[in-house]
Every structure is written in C-alpha cells, then in structure tokens.
Design a protein around this motif. Sequence first.
Motif: not given
Ligand SMILES: [Zn+2]
Length: 195
Positions: A55, A58, A60, A67, A70
Amino acid sequence: MTSRVFEELVSALAQLPGVGRKTALRLAFYLVDRRELAGELSQALGAVYDKVRECDMCRNLTQSDLCEICSDRSRTASICVVESPADLRSIEDAGLFRGRYFVLHGLLAPLDGVGPEELGIDKLLEMVRETEAEEVILALDATAEGEATCSYLARALEPKVAQVTRLARGLPSGASVEFADELTLSQAFEGRRKA
Ligand SMILES: [Zn+2]
C-alpha cells in the motif's frame, strides 16, 4: 528422483520459515505426486507474485494503490505500527483496533543492515502528518529488536504526534504479536502505555 528442477523446488521450499531440508523434500515429493494441487499452488503463487504489492500509505499488502483499511473512511485517527502483515491480521481479526496501521516489514537490526530506511520510517512520519493521527500505538514483539525499534520510533514520533503508546507487557517477554492469543493481545492493547 534427482532432477535439477526438483532440487530447485526443494531448495526454494527449504527457505520457508519452519521448513527444514527434510520437510522440504517431503513436501516436494508430495507435490510431484499431487499434480492438481501443484497446479493450483503454482497459479496462486503466480497471482500473488504479479498482483500483490505494498500500500502506498501504510505498506500493508494490497492489489491497488491503497489497501482496504487506508481506503476506509470510518477508521479512527490513530495508527498502529506492526512488524508484519501477519501481525496486522492478528490484531484486525481480534477486533481490537479501529484505526489504521503501518507495516514496518521488519525490526531494526543494524548488524543485518536493517535501518530506519528499510523500515520506511519516513513514510510513517508522512502518514502521521497526512492522516492527522492523534495516537500512534507501537505493537511490536517483546524481544530485544522489538524494544530497540520501539525506543527509536518513540523518539522519532514524539515531536509529531500527541500520544505515542506501546503495548503493555500482557505480552510475555520474547513473545510474538502474530502468535499471541486474543486475550493476551487484548490485555496488551488495553494496558498500553506511553512509549
Ligand atoms: Zn494501507
């Protein structure tokens, strides 16, 4: 059977966590025997390799720029910092937290060449600013590397965010976030303290 492709499969499998040479060999023989499963696995691995990325905000895992977490506007203005996507999953599945996450993809380990840059600390500071986070929770393993990373992050974050907290030691020393049961994790969350 000792063909080169087979040996390559064994070597690749042996690099998985918790899989030694012997288990790798057993798995490889099993997969050669089960052609259909081998095909499914190969497709799934190919898809993950091609489509799953980090992402933008973040780090992820995601298939798009941002993601799901988010992109979710109902999330609260706090950020939970975790070592890995697996840790994120454990906390998320336990329903303990309704904010966003930041995934370090490791812990500080200067001797192994893992410094702040590898952990994306600049990106974390950027996310704190962009999301106007009110609290950053450091949810890292209770190990020496986890502690060192917590201290570093607390120093970097303190001037930028109102509250920096870390998990309480409901998590026994040496414990990993990923494998903690829900009760232990929830105690650790509730008892979090200033980092
Ligand atoms: Zn994210």
